[in-house]
Design a protein around this motif. Structure first.
Motif, PDB file in Angstrom:
ATOM      1  N   LEU A 166      -0.503  -0.099   0.225  1.00 59.43           N
ATOM      2  CA  LEU A 166      -0.723   1.222   0.800  1.00 59.43           C
ATOM      3  C   LEU A 166       0.604   1.957   0.949  1.00 59.43           C
ATOM      4  CD1 LEU A 166      -3.354   2.607   1.817  1.00 59.43           C
ATOM      5  CD2 LEU A 166      -2.688   1.905   4.127  1.00 59.43           C
ATOM      6  N   ASP A 167       1.605   1.272   1.473  1.00 60.31           N
ATOM      7  CA  ASP A 167       2.924   1.883   1.650  1.00 60.31           C
ATOM      8  C   ASP A 167       3.546   2.253   0.309  1.00 60.31           C
ATOM      9  OD1 ASP A 167       2.676   1.569   4.374  1.00 60.31           O
ATOM     10  OD2 ASP A 167       3.871  -0.272   4.466  1.00 60.31           O
ATOM     11  N   GLN A 169       1.989   3.069  -2.549  1.00 63.73           N
ATOM     12  CA  GLN A 169       1.328   4.238  -3.121  1.00 63.73           C
ATOM     13  C   GLN A 169       1.771   5.518  -2.413  1.00 63.73           C
ATOM     14  OE1 GLN A 169      -0.481   4.433  -5.825  1.00 63.73           O
ATOM     15  NE2 GLN A 169      -0.385   2.235  -6.180  1.00 63.73           N
ATOM     16  N   ARG A 170       1.859   5.461  -1.111  1.00 60.68           N
ATOM     17  CA  ARG A 170       2.303   6.643  -0.360  1.00 60.68           C
ATOM     18  C   ARG A 170       3.743   6.998  -0.708  1.00 60.68           C
ATOM     19  NH1 ARG A 170      -0.606   5.219   5.308  1.00 60.68           N
ATOM     20  NH2 ARG A 170      -2.109   6.916   5.348  1.00 60.68           N
ATOM     21  N   SER A 171       4.581   5.996  -0.896  1.00 61.81           N
ATOM     22  CA  SER A 171       5.983   6.237  -1.202  1.00 61.81           C
ATOM     23  C   SER A 171       6.149   6.961  -2.540  1.00 61.81           C
ATOM     24  CB  SER A 171       6.747   4.906  -1.241  1.00 61.81           C
ATOM     25  OG  SER A 171       8.083   5.099  -1.665  1.00 61.81           O
ATOM     26  N   HIS A 173       3.532   8.538  -4.419  1.00 58.23           N
ATOM     27  CA  HIS A 173       2.653   9.683  -4.674  1.00 58.23           C
ATOM     28  C   HIS A 173       2.456  10.618  -3.482  1.00 58.23           C
ATOM     29  CE1 HIS A 173       1.649   7.807  -8.467  1.00 58.23           C
ATOM     30  NE2 HIS A 173       1.228   6.709  -7.854  1.00 58.23           N
ATOM     31  N   GLY A 174       3.036  10.268  -2.340  1.00 62.48           N
ATOM     32  CA  GLY A 174       2.772  11.035  -1.130  1.00 62.48           C
ATOM     33  C   GLY A 174       3.136  12.505  -1.233  1.00 62.48           C
ATOM     34  N   SER A 178      -0.265  15.520  -0.549  1.00 63.93           N
ATOM     35  CA  SER A 178      -0.122  15.757   0.893  1.00 63.93           C
ATOM     36  C   SER A 178      -1.463  15.942   1.582  1.00 63.93           C
ATOM     37  CB  SER A 178       0.755  16.989   1.133  1.00 63.93           C
ATOM     38  OG  SER A 178       0.176  18.145   0.513  1.00 63.93           O
ATOM     39  N   ASP A 182      -5.743   8.879   5.628  1.00 63.78           N
ATOM     40  CA  ASP A 182      -5.624   7.419   5.560  1.00 63.78           C
ATOM     41  C   ASP A 182      -6.743   6.781   4.749  1.00 63.78           C
ATOM     42  OD1 ASP A 182      -3.370   7.621   7.080  1.00 63.78           O
ATOM     43  OD2 ASP A 182      -4.288   6.930   8.951  1.00 63.78           O
ATOM     44  N   TRP A 185      -6.179   7.102   0.937  1.00 60.88           N
ATOM     45  CA  TRP A 185      -5.189   6.160   0.412  1.00 60.88           C
ATOM     46  C   TRP A 185      -5.763   4.742   0.349  1.00 60.88           C
ATOM     47  CZ3 TRP A 185      -1.238   7.994  -2.077  1.00 60.88           C
ATOM     48  CH2 TRP A 185      -0.669   9.215  -1.713  1.00 60.88           C
ATOM     49  N   GLN A 270      -3.035  18.206  -3.897  1.00 62.57           N
ATOM     50  CA  GLN A 270      -3.210  17.015  -4.736  1.00 62.57           C
ATOM     51  C   GLN A 270      -2.526  17.240  -6.086  1.00 62.57           C
ATOM     52  OE1 GLN A 270      -6.713  14.598  -4.652  1.00 62.57           O
ATOM     53  NE2 GLN A 270      -7.732  15.917  -3.159  1.00 62.57           N
TER      54      GLN A 270
END
Length: 299
Positions: A166-167, A169-171, A173-174, A178, A182, A185, A270
């Protein structure tokens, strides 16, 4: 049929004998166009789960929905020859799946690579396509967007736990996504990975990365305008992520010029490619399919 998941698993043989897989939702639904869902390069049928549930059970017009795993992805077998991981072979695999399912035609939803396969199907067997939804893809692929995918796949982290994935993917593609929350993701991580004794692993043949790593992005990528123009008589909705690096606003404008009745949706917050189960997109897609089918019945 799984009563808890809302779909059944369907296995069939590719033209070369490889065992392939698809999910089938709403098997009992008939009388309206079925829907075929085609995922992106390294993605699988799970990407469409929520959208497929909506179209098959929640929409005003329930439809049969088939979401395919390409060779080397999801529950489909891996190919020993990575040269067969290409859109031409994969288009043939989809046609074989439709034959095995007894489906002569359908509305098609294609995310990224899935949209490229639809371009090929339009040349191979255009009567198969009743309506089309392109998710952040068109006849021109921006090299910067492909370079971003290439870089991520080559340097992708190898998380072993759900939280680490999870971390990660956010790092990566975050910034482009935007608008996601949660639960979005979490669905992404579950769709992209599978559980093993060694922890989470991406649910695709690692050799797929080689097919992208070998692309020379210093040279212009071939455009598919001829293939796109062959789709001119087919109802078309193109969805673009406002932050997309792969489908440019200029290409979207040109697509409208080539396909005069093409509908478009821009998804704010997105990038590539929008999550089709977020916001109003499930209802928007269902409404587009209903309009296209009604208009076809008036011809």
């Amino acid at each position: 049929m799984s009563s808890t998941e809302g779909f059944s698993d369907f296995f069939y043989s590719a033209p070369d004998g490889l065992k392939l897989h698809a999910r089938v939702y709403g098997e009992a639904n008939s009388g309206h166009w079925p829907v075929v869902c085609l995922p992106g390069l390294t993605r699988n049928a799970r990407d469409f789960h929520e959208l497929a549930l909506h179209l098959s059970a929640r929409a005003a017009v329930p439809r049969k929905v088939v979401a395919f795993d390409y060779r080397g992805r999801g529950q489909s077998a891996y190919d020993a020859d990575i040269g067969r991981y290409n859109v031409g072979v994969e288009a043939g695999d989809i046609l074989a799946g439709l034959v095995a399912l007894g489906m002569e035609a359908a509305a098609f939803i294609g995310t990224s690579r899935g949209g490229l396969i639809i371009h090929v199907l339009g040349m191979m067997q255009p009567a198969t396509l009743k309506a089309i939804v392109f998710n952040d893809i068109g006849p021109v692929i921006e090299p910067a967007g492909l370079a971003h995918i290439q870089s991520y796949l080559e340097r992708a982290p190898k998380p072993k736990t759900f939280t680490e994935a999870l971390d990660a993917q956010r790092s990566v593609h975050g910034q482009d996504f935007s608008a996601l929350i949660d639960t979005d993701w979490a669905r992404m991580v579950r769709a992209l990975n599978r559980e093993t004794d060694q922890g989470l692993v991406p649910d695709f043949d690692p050799k797929l990365v080689e097919t992208v790593a070998g692309l020379d992005l210093t040279q212009p990528l071939p455009a598919l305008w001829q293939q796109f123009d062959a789709l001119g008589a087919i109802p078309l909705l193109t969805i673009r992520g406002a932050n997309s690096r792969l489908l440019s606003t200029d290409t979207l404008r040109q697509m409208r010029e080539h396909h005069s009745v093409m509908e478009t949706i821009t998804v704010e917050g997105q990038g590539h490619a929008p999550f089709l189960d977020t916001g109003s997109l499930p209802d928007d897609i269902a409404a587009f399919l209903d309009r296209a089918e009604r208009q076809n019945s008036l011809k």
